[in-house]
Structure formats: structure tokens, C-alpha cells
Design a protein around this motif. Structure first.
Motif, PDB file in Angstrom:
ATOM      1  N   ILE A 246       6.554   7.394  20.106  1.00 13.61           N
ATOM      2  CA  ILE A 246       6.968   6.857  18.823  1.00 13.61           C
ATOM      3  C   ILE A 246       5.660   6.529  18.005  1.00 13.61           C
ATOM      4  CG2 ILE A 246       7.713   4.854  17.667  1.00 13.61           C
ATOM      5  CD1 ILE A 246      10.155   6.531  19.264  1.00 13.61           C
ATOM      6  N   TYR A 247       5.679   7.069  16.502  1.00 21.49           N
ATOM      7  CA  TYR A 247       4.415   6.703  15.932  1.00 21.49           C
ATOM      8  C   TYR A 247       4.845   5.231  15.554  1.00 21.49           C
ATOM      9  CZ  TYR A 247       3.404  11.665  15.086  1.00 21.49           C
ATOM     10  OH  TYR A 247       2.893  13.016  15.216  1.00 21.49           O
ATOM     11  N   CYS A 248       3.700   4.625  15.540  1.00 23.77           N
ATOM     12  CA  CYS A 248       3.771   3.277  14.990  1.00 23.77           C
ATOM     13  C   CYS A 248       2.543   3.019  13.690  1.00 23.77           C
ATOM     14  CB  CYS A 248       3.091   2.071  15.836  1.00 23.77           C
ATOM     15  SG  CYS A 248       4.540   1.712  17.057  1.00 23.77           S
ATOM     16  N   LEU A 249       3.162   3.120  12.436  1.00 24.40           N
ATOM     17  CA  LEU A 249       2.126   2.971  11.323  1.00 24.40           C
ATOM     18  C   LEU A 249       2.540   1.615  10.574  1.00 24.40           C
ATOM     19  CD1 LEU A 249       3.566   6.433   9.989  1.00 24.40           C
ATOM     20  CD2 LEU A 249       1.624   6.160  11.300  1.00 24.40           C
ATOM     21  N   LYS A 250       1.173   1.446   9.685  1.00 26.56           N
ATOM     22  CA  LYS A 250       1.432   0.255   8.893  1.00 26.56           C
ATOM     23  C   LYS A 250       1.117   0.537   7.256  1.00 26.56           C
ATOM     24  CE  LYS A 250      -3.381  -1.738   9.277  1.00 26.56           C
ATOM     25  NZ  LYS A 250      -4.003  -3.007   9.179  1.00 26.56           N
ATOM     26  N   LEU A 251       1.519   0.017   6.529  1.00 29.82           N
ATOM     27  CA  LEU A 251       1.390  -0.123   5.060  1.00 29.82           C
ATOM     28  C   LEU A 251       1.313  -1.419   4.320  1.00 29.82           C
ATOM     29  CD1 LEU A 251       1.540   1.939   2.855  1.00 29.82           C
ATOM     30  CD2 LEU A 251       3.813   1.546   2.289  1.00 29.82           C
ATOM     31  N   THR A 252       0.223  -1.620   4.118  1.00 29.09           N
ATOM     32  CA  THR A 252      -0.245  -2.795   3.319  1.00 29.09           C
ATOM     33  C   THR A 252      -1.077  -2.781   2.106  1.00 29.09           C
ATOM     34  OG1 THR A 252      -2.537  -3.058   4.657  1.00 29.09           O
ATOM     35  CG2 THR A 252      -0.249  -4.077   5.574  1.00 29.09           C
ATOM     36  N   GLY A 253      -1.147  -3.604   1.364  1.00 29.18           N
ATOM     37  CA  GLY A 253      -1.816  -3.477  -0.093  1.00 29.18           C
ATOM     38  C   GLY A 253      -3.421  -3.459   0.059  1.00 29.18           C
TER      39      GLY A 253
ATOM     40  N   GLU B  82      -5.380   6.689   3.090  1.00 27.56           N
ATOM     41  CA  GLU B  82      -4.694   6.077   4.034  1.00 27.56           C
ATOM     42  C   GLU B  82      -3.178   5.888   3.577  1.00 27.56           C
ATOM     43  OE1 GLU B  82      -7.626   3.281   6.724  1.00 27.56           O
ATOM     44  OE2 GLU B  82      -6.957   2.627   4.712  1.00 27.56           O
ATOM     45  N   VAL B  83      -3.087   5.433   2.571  1.00 29.16           N
ATOM     46  CA  VAL B  83      -1.683   5.312   2.127  1.00 29.16           C
ATOM     47  C   VAL B  83      -0.712   6.570   1.785  1.00 29.16           C
ATOM     48  CG1 VAL B  83      -0.391   4.376   0.065  1.00 29.16           C
ATOM     49  CG2 VAL B  83      -1.983   3.132   0.921  1.00 29.16           C
TER      50      VAL B  83
ATOM     51  N   GLY C 104       4.828  -3.359   7.612  1.00 31.38           N
ATOM     52  CA  GLY C 104       4.122  -3.690   6.205  1.00 31.38           C
ATOM     53  C   GLY C 104       4.592  -4.754   5.825  1.00 31.38           C
ATOM     54  N   THR C 105       3.963  -5.070   4.640  1.00 29.75           N
ATOM     55  CA  THR C 105       4.071  -6.332   3.834  1.00 29.75           C
ATOM     56  C   THR C 105       5.021  -5.812   2.734  1.00 29.75           C
ATOM     57  OG1 THR C 105       1.816  -5.733   2.753  1.00 29.75           O
ATOM     58  CG2 THR C 105       2.116  -7.315   4.582  1.00 29.75           C
ATOM     59  N   GLN C 106       4.597  -6.478   1.515  1.00 31.59           N
ATOM     60  CA  GLN C 106       5.402  -6.224   0.407  1.00 31.59           C
ATOM     61  C   GLN C 106       5.088  -4.815  -0.233  1.00 31.59           C
ATOM     62  OE1 GLN C 106       5.311  -9.110  -2.716  1.00 31.59           O
ATOM     63  NE2 GLN C 106       5.571 -10.723  -1.411  1.00 31.59           N
ATOM     64  N   ALA C 107       4.023  -4.091   0.506  1.00 28.48           N
ATOM     65  CA  ALA C 107       3.727  -2.759  -0.007  1.00 28.48           C
ATOM     66  C   ALA C 107       4.857  -1.729   0.205  1.00 28.48           C
ATOM     67  CB  ALA C 107       2.371  -2.138   0.583  1.00 28.48           C
ATOM     68  N   ILE C 108       5.891  -2.234   1.325  1.00 22.72           N
ATOM     69  CA  ILE C 108       6.867  -1.306   1.567  1.00 22.72           C
ATOM     70  C   ILE C 108       7.992  -1.255   0.449  1.00 22.72           C
ATOM     71  CG2 ILE C 108       8.935  -0.904   3.284  1.00 22.72           C
ATOM     72  CD1 ILE C 108       7.134  -1.999   5.298  1.00 22.72           C
ATOM     73  N   PHE C 109       7.942  -2.315  -0.343  1.00 22.07           N
ATOM     74  CA  PHE C 109       9.084  -2.237  -1.354  1.00 22.07           C
ATOM     75  C   PHE C 109       8.896  -1.359  -2.481  1.00 22.07           C
ATOM     76  CE2 PHE C 109       9.035  -6.922   0.007  1.00 22.07           C
ATOM     77  CZ  PHE C 109      10.155  -6.886   0.757  1.00 22.07           C
ATOM     78  N   GLU C 110       7.582  -0.911  -2.659  1.00 20.37           N
ATOM     79  CA  GLU C 110       7.051  -0.129  -3.820  1.00 20.37           C
ATOM     80  C   GLU C 110       7.997   1.080  -3.921  1.00 20.37           C
ATOM     81  OE1 GLU C 110       2.953   0.856  -3.279  1.00 20.37           O
ATOM     82  OE2 GLU C 110       2.357  -1.491  -3.603  1.00 20.37           O
ATOM     83  N   GLU C 111       8.089   1.685  -5.021  1.00 24.84           N
ATOM     84  CA  GLU C 111       9.171   2.678  -5.436  1.00 24.84           C
ATOM     85  C   GLU C 111       8.706   4.031  -4.653  1.00 24.84           C
ATOM     86  OE1 GLU C 111      11.081   4.824  -9.248  1.00 24.84           O
ATOM     87  OE2 GLU C 111      10.340   2.881  -9.618  1.00 24.84           O
ATOM     88  N   ARG C 112       7.447   4.320  -4.870  1.00 20.75           N
ATOM     89  CA  ARG C 112       6.881   5.458  -4.042  1.00 20.75           C
ATOM     90  C   ARG C 112       6.930   5.460  -2.613  1.00 20.75           C
ATOM     91  NH1 ARG C 112       0.216   4.461  -3.608  1.00 20.75           N
ATOM     92  NH2 ARG C 112       0.410   2.017  -2.857  1.00 20.75           N
TER      93      ARG C 112
ATOM     94  N   PRO D 176       5.485 -11.134   6.206  1.00 21.91           N
ATOM     95  CA  PRO D 176       4.823 -11.829   4.863  1.00 21.91           C
ATOM     96  C   PRO D 176       3.322 -11.761   4.774  1.00 21.91           C
ATOM     97  CG  PRO D 176       5.414 -13.471   6.457  1.00 21.91           C
ATOM     98  CD  PRO D 176       5.990 -12.466   7.200  1.00 21.91           C
ATOM     99  N   THR D 177       2.527 -11.319   6.165  1.00 22.25           N
ATOM    100  CA  THR D 177       1.143 -11.370   5.716  1.00 22.25           C
ATOM    101  C   THR D 177       0.609 -10.497   6.656  1.00 22.25           C
ATOM    102  OG1 THR D 177       0.601 -12.886   7.723  1.00 22.25           O
ATOM    103  CG2 THR D 177       1.242 -14.025   5.590  1.00 22.25           C
ATOM    104  N   GLU D 178      -0.743  -9.845   6.146  1.00 22.32           N
ATOM    105  CA  GLU D 178      -1.353  -8.613   7.066  1.00 22.32           C
ATOM    106  C   GLU D 178      -1.526  -9.371   8.353  1.00 22.32           C
ATOM    107  OE1 GLU D 178      -3.943  -6.341   5.139  1.00 22.32           O
ATOM    108  OE2 GLU D 178      -3.124  -6.300   3.079  1.00 22.32           O
ATOM    109  N   VAL D 179      -1.916 -10.304   8.592  1.00 19.01           N
ATOM    110  CA  VAL D 179      -2.396 -10.997   9.891  1.00 19.01           C
ATOM    111  C   VAL D 179      -0.993 -10.886  10.723  1.00 19.01           C
ATOM    112  CG1 VAL D 179      -2.744 -13.079  11.081  1.00 19.01           C
ATOM    113  CG2 VAL D 179      -4.033 -12.510   9.145  1.00 19.01           C
ATOM    114  N   LEU D 180       0.139 -11.011  10.241  1.00 14.61           N
ATOM    115  CA  LEU D 180       1.341 -10.758  11.224  1.00 14.61           C
ATOM    116  C   LEU D 180       1.676  -9.376  11.329  1.00 14.61           C
ATOM    117  CD1 LEU D 180       3.454 -12.342  12.831  1.00 14.61           C
ATOM    118  CD2 LEU D 180       4.763 -12.430  10.561  1.00 14.61           C
ATOM    119  N   VAL D 181       1.377  -8.395  10.187  1.00 16.59           N
ATOM    120  CA  VAL D 181       1.719  -6.984  10.319  1.00 16.59           C
ATOM    121  C   VAL D 181       0.812  -6.799  11.825  1.00 16.59           C
ATOM    122  CG1 VAL D 181       1.234  -4.940   9.290  1.00 16.59           C
ATOM    123  CG2 VAL D 181       2.435  -6.738   8.144  1.00 16.59           C
ATOM    124  N   ASP D 182      -0.555  -6.809  11.601  1.00 19.18           N
ATOM    125  CA  ASP D 182      -1.389  -6.292  12.384  1.00 19.18           C
ATOM    126  C   ASP D 182      -0.952  -6.824  13.913  1.00 19.18           C
ATOM    127  OD1 ASP D 182      -2.963  -5.243  10.755  1.00 19.18           O
ATOM    128  OD2 ASP D 182      -4.603  -6.710  10.416  1.00 19.18           O
TER     129      ASP D 182
END
Length: 722
Positions: free
Chosen positions: A378-385, A391-392, A409-417, A357-363
Motif C-alpha cells: 500500500i502506498y502511504c502518501l501525505k499532502l500538506t500546505g 512534491e505536490v 493530509g490537512t486542509q490541503a486535501i480540500f483543494e479543487e485540484r 487538523p495539524t501537520e504534526v498529527l498527519v506526520d
């Protein structure tokens, strides 16, 4: 409940005899009519009722009493005597404001006189709101209910429930006798008015209610019909068991409580059947990656972790979709279990998405996983707002073309793109902070990915059955060895210096501390401490040590910098909001101070306490309360002192605050039941859940249960946990 299931309920295609369909439609039309159709309800009263969300006749039927008064024996003033509870009827002789010398409070008194012996008097007292005395008219008839006590030579009631009936000549006292329902009020709507409306509705419309609970189940549990139950609550029988009625255990209460649980469980059962029947991915057991993972860990799995990993592996190897909840206490190792599950999918060439739910937790997660997954490829990537467009784009390109990738990621993962090449597993941390539609939108990005949900703190079994009733549940019921109990102590402001001495003693030893506030800035509406207000004072209290602020208004890069410097020991005291509730893991931090601790729930306090005690050294949690002004506050905070068991604390928290507040009403996903209460009604939940799942298994399309279909469809718009 996933979006697919809700949509399914909404779009149920009723194939049945036209007469039955027409009957249901006709009844629904009648119950959906405006309250203006109720005798005695005009335009003004309809507007007042609308403020209580009573708009239709159905709304009025399901506006149940909050309590009852036993007026089967109505005492005249001359008959009053000492009693724990009694109802007294009398005429107002006078009403006047008073000042109480000892408490220095202001209130008001009402003197009642007997209807036939006016020299017989009885006093009613309130220790607040003196202005109300001016609203009471001499000569009006009232009924007061409560405990009768003696003050000097006089009998009195303190803070009674009082109903004004009107002038003596205009009142039919028989209407206010018997067992009288008491409803929640709003401005412009008084008891006698709403009671009259509800009596009218119950007697004329309750019989129209179609019962969605099948007769077979009603008879099995010896329950009345829905119409009988609704009428019984509004118009209780004089012979009813009084204790059962006021404790919410009457046959009518039992029927409605069972019904609420049953309907909700039916939707969960439909959802689960939809989901688990889909053919899933049958993952092979990993070998190479698990071996590397075990070598990179600085600890060994507990027996509980091994058991849960085995449960997850068996579910992922099965040829159907996994839908599983993993819960455990703070520090029980849920994240490491999730990493083991991720490797099952990654070694098989699939992608894994982990949401927080938060970028702090994602990091926090991505740093841990990169360390654990060293030498795995294994590639470990992140996707946040907060990421830049370039980068995106790079992350999106990798997800679309590369296998064996793990995205955090955070809610950015939900995006349609966001498109996945081969998504095999979805892991959701702190899932109840995401809406179910968001969860469904990620699951829909792949054919049939397995789903693993993790909760930050233990959730009581009763709540897990409602919120996660469509998931299988695994419990990590063991903490890693060597964990020392965190010494927890409650302080008030008068003992602040004593607490500060203990904190400074730890800082001098080279340890670190958190100070958590409920607010960033001072609020005119809330009498709470804030970071900005207290920062100058804290600088003096911790002079010689470096302090920094961490809260949600900081830029992501600034947050990351502060957390990293705190982790490196460059910052000794981190002043924060609850943004550090999850995701900050600094082993040298051994002190947690929570300001205005009385304003936090038990589960949140336990989660904050879990930020310390991770390095094996002696650790402390100091709960600073601005006051201990109520038994509830005392019970909550003393519970923290008594136990470190998150499962026990979660049960206490749920019982004290209810499901919505326990998780945060707007985001919790838990249904708002009208009469059912958890954990009190857990036995009824178990019965209803068992019946619902069995019924849906036998009749998944509800072809033989038209009334149930109709009710689930009708409730869809307002009865769903999103």
C-alpha cells in the motif's frame, strides 16, 4: 449537517395552495419589519437595540428574559424584614462612595427612605464601582431585590438588583409590579425601557407567529403554541408556578426548548436520509491485508476494538453509504481501528483519504500506518500546505492514476485540484475542527465514499446527538490492558519547588517531560505565563537537561526535527503549546506539566494528560494553577485528580462550560440554542430527535408540513453548524 442538506433546505420548492403561501409570506413580511415600527422606538433606540442584534420585530420577540423578579409582593421600606429574597421599593435619600476597612475595597451605598414615613431607612451596599454613586439622584424611586440581611441594628441588601423608576411624581408603580422579566442590558438601554418595548411587541405581534411544530406533536407533549409560549415568557401570568419559571421548566420554556431541538433534528434527519439512501460501495471482507496488519501490530485488539471493527465492517459491506462516528477515551486505540477500516477499502482496490487538523498529527499518522502496512504494497502518501510544488504534483499524479493508495493530509486535501481515481473511504480525525462544508467538499470528490469520523476525546451523548446526530455511533469503551493510572495533582505557585523535585527525579531516571503553556509570547491583555517569558527560568529549573520549544510558529521541518529528537530521547524536556495535544506519542515521556491549568477545559486537560502513560511506566500529570479563585476552577481541576475516565470528565466539562466553549465556539459545529441547555435538557432532545426523524421518514419532502418547511428555509442563513 452536510452542505448538501443545507442547500436542500435552502432550496426547498414549496408546492402548495397559493393562499397558504401568501399567508406565510405576509406574516414573514410583518415580522421582518424594523424595530422602528414598534411604538416608542426611535432612531437612537433602534441603534442601541441593534448592538444587541435586535433589528427586526422577530428579533425582539425572541429576545427572551434572562431572569424574573417576583414583585407580586412589593415591600415598602417600613415593611422590610429578614428574607432570602424580597423586593423593596423606596426613595433615594442619598448615595455615596465608601471604603471598607477590612477588605480595603471601595464601593458605594444607597440609603432608601420609606415613601410615607421618611424616617424609616433601608441600606443598599455594593463592594465595588464607587463611581456609580454619582449617577444616582436624590428623590428617585427605586426597586431593589435580593436577600435582606442584618448589619448591626440595620437591615440591608448587598449587591441587589436595582431598577431606577424615576421621580416619584412621574412613576406609575403598578407597571413595575407583578412578575417582572429581567433582560440583558447594554449601554444606553435600561430595564424599564427594554421591558416596555418587549411588552409592546409581545402583546401586539406574538399572535402572528406561525408554529412550525405540528399540532399532533404539540398535543402529544402537552405544549402551548409558539405564540402562546413567546408571550408567556415576556408577560408571565401572575398565577404561574414561580419555581418552574425561574428554573426554565414552565410550559412556555418546554415548548421553546422542544422547538429548538425539533427544528435542528429535522435538518439532521433530512441530511441523514439524503446521505444513507445513496447507493454505496459494498466492500468484501478483507483477508490478506488484515492478516499482514495483525502480524505487524505490537499489541492485540481489545474486545471493544474488535466489536467496533465488526460494526464498521458490516456497515462497509452493506450496499449503502456508511456514515459513522467512532469515539473513545484517550489511548483507547481509535487509530488502529481506523487502519483496519482503511484496509477494507484498500484490499478492494479503492483509495482512502485520512484528514487531520495539524501537520504534526498527519506526520504521526503516516508514520504509524507505514509501520502497520509493511509488506502490504500500500502506498502511504501525505499532502500538506508546507510541501513543495514538485512534491505536490507527484502526489496529485499518483492520486489521479493509482488505486489502493492511502493519502494523509490537512486542509490541503480540500483543494479543487486534488482529484481521486477511486476514493472509497474518508476518515476524519478530530472532525469537529473542520467545518461541515469542508467535510462535504471532500465527500463530493467521489461518487459515494464511506465516511468514518473519529473524535480525540469522548463527547457526551447529549452533544453527540446534536453535533453528530446524522451519524451512526460506535464507542470504544475499553482501554488496552496494562495501562497504569496517571497520578494527577494540582499545584499552585507556592508549591512549585515540590513539583519540580518530582519532575527532576524522573528526568534523572532517564524519563522525559512535557511543559505546556497557553501562550508563546507574553501578552499585555492576558495575565498568563508564556513560553518566551518562562524559558530562562525553566533553563535554570532543569539545568543539566536539554530543553527545546515546540509551537505553531516554527517551520514544519523544524517541528518535525524537534519531535523526532524528543522521540529519540535527545531532548529531555519539551516546552510547548497545545500543539502537542494530539499526535505526539513518545512512550518514554512520563511527566506532563500544564501551566495556567485553570485556563484549560477539562477535555483539553484530559487530552494533554493522555500524552503520557503510554509506555507502561509510572506517569504523572501536574496541573500548575496560578490561582484557585473560584468554585468552578476548583471543581474542574479536582475532577482531574479524582478520575481518569474521559467520558465522566466530558460530562462535567459540558455541564460547566456549555457546548460552544466545550468544543471551541467558532469551529465546533454545535448550534447555538437560545433556551435549550445540554446536558440539562437531554430528555427533550431525545423526544424531539425521535419525533423529527419519524416525521422526515414519513414526509421527506414536507409536503404536509408547510409551516415547518418555511421555518427551516428562513433559518438557513443563520441556523447552521458551520
Amino acid at each position: 449537517m452536510t452542505f448538501e442538506s443545507m442547500h436542500r433546505v435552502e432550496c426547498v420548492n414549496f408546492q402548495s395552495k397559493r393562499s397558504n403561501t401568501n399567508k406565510i409570506a405576509t406574516v414573514e413580511e410583518e415580522l421582518s419589519k424594523s424595530v422602528r415600527y414598534i411604538k416608542g422606538v426611535g432612531e437612537r433606540l433602534a441603534l442601541v437595540l441593534a448592538r444587541k442584534q435586535i433589528i427586526s420585530i422577530r428579533d425582539a420577540l425572541f429576545n427572551f428574559p434572562r431572569s424574573y423578579e417576583d414583585r407580586r409582593k412589593l415591600y415598602q421600606v417600613r415593611e422590610a424584614k429578614l428574607a432570602d429574597y424580597a423586593c423593596v421599593i423606596g426613595k433615594i435619600q442619598r448615595a455615596f462612595p465608601v471604603s471598607f476597612t477590612r477588605s480595603k475595597k471601595q464601593g458605594f451605598e444607597v440609603v432608601l427612605e420609606d415613601l410615607s414615613e421618611p424616617f424609616r431607612l433601608f441600606r443598599l451596599k455594593w463592594f465595588h464601582k464607587p463611581y456609580l454613586a454619582n449617577r444616582l439622584e436624590k428623590g428617585h424611586l427605586v426597586i431593589a431585590s435580593g436577600a435582606i440581611t442584618r448589619f448591626g441594628a440595620q437591615l440591608q441588601m448587598a449587591h441587589p438588583e436595582m431598577e431606577i423608576l424615576g421621580r416619584v411624581d412621574d412613576v406609575d408603580t403598578s407597571v413595575s409590579a407583578g412578575i417582572v422579566p429581567v433582560y440583558s442590558q447594554t449601554e444606553g438601554l435600561y430595564q424599564k425601557t427594554i421591558r416596555k418595548i418587549e411588552n409592546e411587541v409581545a402583546r401586539n405581534y406574538a399572535q402572528l407567529l406561525e408554529d412550525p411544530v405540528p399540532d399532533l406533536l404539540r398535543h402529544k407533549h402537552e405544549l402551548p403554541t409558539l405564540s402562546q409560549a413567546v408571550k408567556a415568557l415576556h408577560c408571565p401570568d401572575l398565577e404561574i408556578d414561580w419555581d418552574e419559571l425561574i428554573e426554565g421548566r414552565s410550559p412556555a420554556h418546554r415548548r421553546l426548548i422542544y422547538g429548538e431541538f425539533f427544528l435542528f433534528s429535522c435538518v439532521l434527519a433530512m441530511n441523514r436520509r439524503d446521505f444513507v439512501q445513496k447507493p454505496g460501495i459494498s466492500f468484501p471482507k478483507p483477508k490478506r491485508l488484515w492478516d499482514i496488519f495483525a502480524e505487524n501490530l505490537s499489541f492485540k485488539f481489545t474486545k471493544a476494538q474488535k466489536r467496533v471493527v465488526q460494526e464498521i465492517l458490516e456497515a462497509m459491506q452493506a450496499p449503502k453509504v456508511m456514515f459513522r462516528l467512532v469515539q473513545g477515551d484517550v489511548g483507547s486505540g481509535k487509530t488502529a481501528v481506523a487502519a483496519a477500516a482503511a484496509l477494507v477499502a484498500l484490499e478492494a482496490g479503492y483509495q482512502v483519504a485520512m484528514m487531520a487538523p495539524t501537520e504534526v498529527l498527519v506526520d504521526q499518522h503516516i508514520e504509524k500506518f507505514r509501520q502497520w502496512f509493511k509488506a502490504t504494497g500500500i502506498y502511504c502518501l501525505k499532502l500538506t500546505g508546507s510541501m513543495s510544488a514538485s512534491e505536490v504534483q507527484q502526489v496529485l499524479k499518483t492520486l489521479a492514476h493509482e488505486s489502493s493508495v492511502m493519502i494523509f493530509g490537512t486542509q490541503a486535501i480540500f483543494e479543487e485540484r486534488v482529484k481521486f481515481k477511486k476514493l472509497g473511504l474518508v476518515i476524519m480525525d478530530e472532525q469537529h475542527r473542520f467545518g461541515v462544508r469542508q467535510r462535504a467538499s471532500l465527500i463530493e470528490k467521489a461518487e459515494a465514499p464511506d465516511v468514518l469520523v473519529m473524535t480525540a476525546t469522548p463527547i457526551p451523548r447529549s452533544l453527540a446527538l446534536t453535533l453528530y446526530g446524522d451519524l451512526d455511533i460506535s464507542v470504544i469503551d475499553e482501554l488496552p490492558p496494562g495501562r497504569k493510572p496517571i497520578e494527577t495533582k494540582v499545584f499552585t505557585d507556592s508549591k512549585r519547588e515540590q513539583m519540580l523535585r518530582a519532575v527532576r527525579a524522573q528526568l534523572v531516571k532517564g524519563r522525559q517531560a512535557y511543559v505546556v503553556f497557553p501562550l508563546i509570547e507574553e501578552s499585555e491583555k492576558l495575565a498568563l505565563k508564556s513560553i518566551q517569558e518562562m524559558m530562562p527560568k525553566l533553563m535554570k529549573e532543569f539545568e543539566g537537561f536539554r530543553l527545546e520549544q515546540l509551537h505553531g510558529r516554527l517551520a514544519p521541518d523544524e517541528k518535525s526535527r524537534i519531535i523526532e529528537e524528543f522521540r529519540q530521547g535527545k531532548i529531555q524536556v519539551l516546552i510547548s503549546t497545545t500543539v502537542i495535544e494530539v499526535g505526539v506519542d513518545v512512550q518514554n515521556a512520563c511527566v506532563m506539566i500544564v501551566e495556567n491549568a485553570e485556563r484549560f477545559g477539562l477535555s483539553q486537560l484530559h487530552q494533554l494528560r493522555g500524552r503520557v502513560g503510554r509506555g507502561g511506566s509510572e506517569s504523572f500529570c501536574f496541573l500548575m494553577a496560578s490561582h484557585l479563585g473560584s468554585p468552578e476552577i476548583v471543581k474542574r481541576l479536582r475532577s482531574m485528580e479524582k478520575t481518569q475516565d474521559g467520558f465522566k470528565l466530558s460530562e462535567v466539562d459540558l455541564e460547566m462550560r456549555g457546548p460552544g466553549e466545550f468544543l471551541g465556539t467558532k469551529q465546533s459545529g454545535v448550534p447555538e440554542f437560545q433556551l435549550a441547555r445540554l446536558p440539562k435538557d437531554l430528555d427533550w432532545l431525545k423526544l424531539a430527535r425521535s419525533d423529527a426523524f419519524e416525521l422526515i421518514e414519513e414526509d421527506p419532502e414536507l409536503k404536509g408540513h408547510l409551516k415547518l418547511k418555511a421555518e427551516l428555509t428562513r433559518r438557513f442563513q443563520t441556523y447552521h453548524p458551520s
